[in-house]
Scaffold this motif. Sequence first.
Motif, short mmCIF file in Angstrom:
data_model
loop_
_atom_site.label_atom_id
_atom_site.label_comp_id
_atom_site.label_asym_id
_atom_site.label_seq_id
_atom_site.Cartn_x
_atom_site.Cartn_y
_atom_site.Cartn_z
N PHE A 76 5.83 15.88 4.15
CA PHE A 76 5.21 15.81 2.44
C PHE A 76 3.46 15.34 2.82
O PHE A 76 2.71 14.98 3.61
CB PHE A 76 5.06 13.73 1.89
N THR A 77 2.84 15.66 1.56
CA THR A 77 1.52 16.34 1.59
C THR A 77 1.03 14.75 0.93
O THR A 77 1.87 14.37 -0.13
CB THR A 77 1.04 16.80 0.16
N VAL A 78 -0.16 14.34 1.81
CA VAL A 78 -0.44 12.87 1.48
C VAL A 78 -2.27 13.01 0.84
O VAL A 78 -2.91 14.22 1.53
CB VAL A 78 -0.38 11.56 2.05
N SER A 79 -2.71 12.60 0.62
CA SER A 79 -4.37 12.64 0.67
C SER A 79 -4.92 11.81 0.95
O SER A 79 -6.16 11.54 1.36
CB SER A 79 -4.70 11.89 -1.05
N ASP A 80 -4.74 10.13 1.54
CA ASP A 80 -5.15 9.78 2.58
C ASP A 80 -4.30 9.13 3.56
O ASP A 80 -3.64 8.38 3.41
CB ASP A 80 -5.41 8.31 2.27
N ILE A 81 -4.34 10.20 4.81
CA ILE A 81 -2.59 9.85 5.78
C ILE A 81 -3.53 8.15 6.56
O ILE A 81 -2.53 8.14 6.83
CB ILE A 81 -3.53 11.14 6.42
N GLU A 82 -4.97 8.26 6.60
CA GLU A 82 -4.44 7.06 8.08
C GLU A 82 -3.74 5.42 6.69
O GLU A 82 -3.51 4.72 7.37
CB GLU A 82 -6.25 7.04 7.57
N ALA A 83 -4.84 5.58 5.47
CA ALA A 83 -4.00 4.27 4.45
C ALA A 83 -2.64 4.91 4.42
O ALA A 83 -1.59 3.65 4.43
CB ALA A 83 -4.93 5.07 3.11
N GLU A 84 -2.02 6.11 4.60
CA GLU A 84 -0.31 5.42 3.77
C GLU A 84 -0.04 5.47 5.52
O GLU A 84 1.22 4.51 5.62
CB GLU A 84 -0.19 7.27 3.89
N VAL A 85 -0.41 5.62 6.77
CA VAL A 85 -0.46 5.18 8.00
C VAL A 85 -0.21 3.77 8.03
O VAL A 85 1.34 3.49 8.11
CB VAL A 85 -0.43 5.87 8.55
N GLU A 86 -1.35 3.32 7.56
CA GLU A 86 -1.20 1.66 7.72
C GLU A 86 -0.08 1.09 6.84
O GLU A 86 0.43 0.05 7.07
CB GLU A 86 -2.67 1.27 7.30
N ARG A 87 -0.31 1.73 5.00
CA ARG A 87 0.87 1.05 4.70
C ARG A 87 2.33 1.48 5.38
O ARG A 87 3.03 0.48 5.35
CB ARG A 87 1.25 2.13 3.71
N LEU A 88 2.35 1.93 5.77
CA LEU A 88 3.66 2.58 6.52
C LEU A 88 4.41 1.43 7.60
O LEU A 88 5.17 0.98 7.37
CB LEU A 88 3.85 3.47 7.31
N LYS A 89 2.92 1.01 8.54
CA LYS A 89 3.57 0.48 9.38
C LYS A 89 3.45 -0.93 8.97
O LYS A 89 4.28 -1.86 9.40
CB LYS A 89 1.75 0.48 10.31
N GLY A 90 2.79 -1.57 7.83
CA GLY A 90 2.93 -2.59 7.32
C GLY A 90 4.15 -2.95 6.20
O GLY A 90 4.56 -3.89 6.91
N LEU A 91 4.85 -1.76 6.67
CA LEU A 91 6.74 -2.05 6.07
C LEU A 91 7.33 -1.96 7.30
O LEU A 91 8.36 -2.35 6.62
CB LEU A 91 6.73 -0.76 4.57
N GLY A 92 6.59 -2.02 8.00
CA GLY A 92 7.82 -1.77 9.10
C GLY A 92 8.70 -1.04 9.38
O GLY A 92 9.87 -0.81 10.80
N VAL A 93 8.08 -0.01 9.26
CA VAL A 93 8.62 1.73 9.56
C VAL A 93 8.21 1.96 10.66
O VAL A 93 7.34 1.98 11.42
CB VAL A 93 7.95 2.86 8.38
N THR A 94 9.36 2.54 12.10
CA THR A 94 9.10 2.98 12.78
C THR A 94 8.02 4.66 13.16
O THR A 94 8.48 5.21 12.12
CB THR A 94 10.37 2.94 13.43
N MET A 95 7.19 4.41 13.73
CA MET A 95 6.51 5.55 13.87
C MET A 95 6.63 6.26 15.06
O MET A 95 6.94 5.39 16.20
CB MET A 95 4.97 4.86 13.41
N ILE A 96 6.12 7.70 14.70
CA ILE A 96 6.50 8.20 16.20
C ILE A 96 4.57 8.31 16.58
O ILE A 96 4.83 8.30 17.70
CB ILE A 96 6.91 9.32 15.64
N ASP A 97 4.09 8.99 15.96
CA ASP A 97 2.30 8.98 16.12
C ASP A 97 1.89 7.33 15.33
O ASP A 97 1.65 7.14 14.21
CB ASP A 97 1.61 9.94 15.09
#
Length: 128
Positions: A76-97
């Motif tokens: 999925f294309t995003v406009s601010d990947i750093e912010a989106e990654v932090e948002r996912l982490k805050g939601l408890g999403v399991t990250m690969i990167d």
Amino acid sequence: MIHKLEHIGVKVNDMDASVKFYTEVLGMRLANRARLDDGVELGFLSFPDSDNIEIELIGRGSDGLSDNGKVHHIAFTVSDIEAEVERLKGLGVTMIDEEPREILGGVKIAFFFGPDGERLEYFQPLAK
């Protein structure tokens, strides 16, 4: 914020044969083909009049996956990947990167898992 479906990645065994199939049989065009530092080869294809969504062919490399012919990930294309990654982490999403990484000299990516273990990717083209 997500803007669009970027591409669907498919693992392939023979990049040349797959490019030939997608171009000659399905009428797609090869937009880009490159090899990453870890040996993975990528081929991006789209339809001539619709290059806003691509199929990404993923050739052999060192990612440890051998599921050729299977969907590897949805991006999925995003406009601010750093912010989106932090948002996912805050939601408890399991990250690969845990942090976005740059590939192909102009793209930032970050992989994570969906609820059923599906691989998903955030994709942000860098400003030129």
